[in-house]
Write a protein that holds these residues in place. Sequence first.
Motif, PDB file in Angstrom:
ATOM      1  N   GLU A 177      44.258  36.271  48.165  1.00 34.17           N
ATOM      2  CA  GLU A 177      43.580  35.174  47.745  1.00 34.17           C
ATOM      3  C   GLU A 177      43.280  34.268  48.074  1.00 34.17           C
ATOM      4  OE1 GLU A 177      44.594  37.495  46.194  1.00 34.17           O
ATOM      5  OE2 GLU A 177      43.697  37.223  43.681  1.00 34.17           O
ATOM      6  N   ASP A 178      44.510  33.465  48.599  1.00 35.97           N
ATOM      7  CA  ASP A 178      44.677  32.350  48.403  1.00 35.97           C
ATOM      8  C   ASP A 178      44.991  31.816  49.756  1.00 35.97           C
ATOM      9  OD1 ASP A 178      47.096  32.443  45.870  1.00 35.97           O
ATOM     10  OD2 ASP A 178      44.714  31.100  45.676  1.00 35.97           O
TER      11      ASP A 178
ATOM     12  N   SER B 158      41.410  28.788  39.541  1.00 35.37           N
ATOM     13  CA  SER B 158      42.087  29.883  40.514  1.00 35.37           C
ATOM     14  C   SER B 158      43.740  28.957  41.038  1.00 35.37           C
ATOM     15  CB  SER B 158      41.243  30.005  41.597  1.00 35.37           C
ATOM     16  OG  SER B 158      41.094  28.861  42.635  1.00 35.37           O
TER      17      SER B 158
END
Length: 117
Positions: free
Chosen positions: A90-91, A64
Amino acid sequence: QVQLVESGGGLVQPGGSLRLSCAASGINFSIYTMGWYRQAPGKQRELVAVITGGGSSSTNYADSVKGRFTISRDNAKNTVYLQMNTLKPEDTAVYYCNSRLFSRSYWGQGTQVTVSS
């Protein structure tokens, strides 16, 4: 006494960059494998990136973050870094530094990274 102290977290907009640092003390830093992990709310802690010690400095990344994050180390400063580019929502997570040598494993206290507009 082993200490791992992370710094560099904060709030950043999507597409932005941050550099995390982890300063280690109490270990023979150069021979330890160093890693960055993260834990988002309600999720398990996951490996982000790892760099080996002993002079090899081989790296490995979670799928990812490949191509966006770079892990590096400065053995003279007993510090490992995580350069994070093109950050995504999403980090968002608490990022933890880890040092590992055989059965020995140590963790930092974590630093919050929030990616939001």
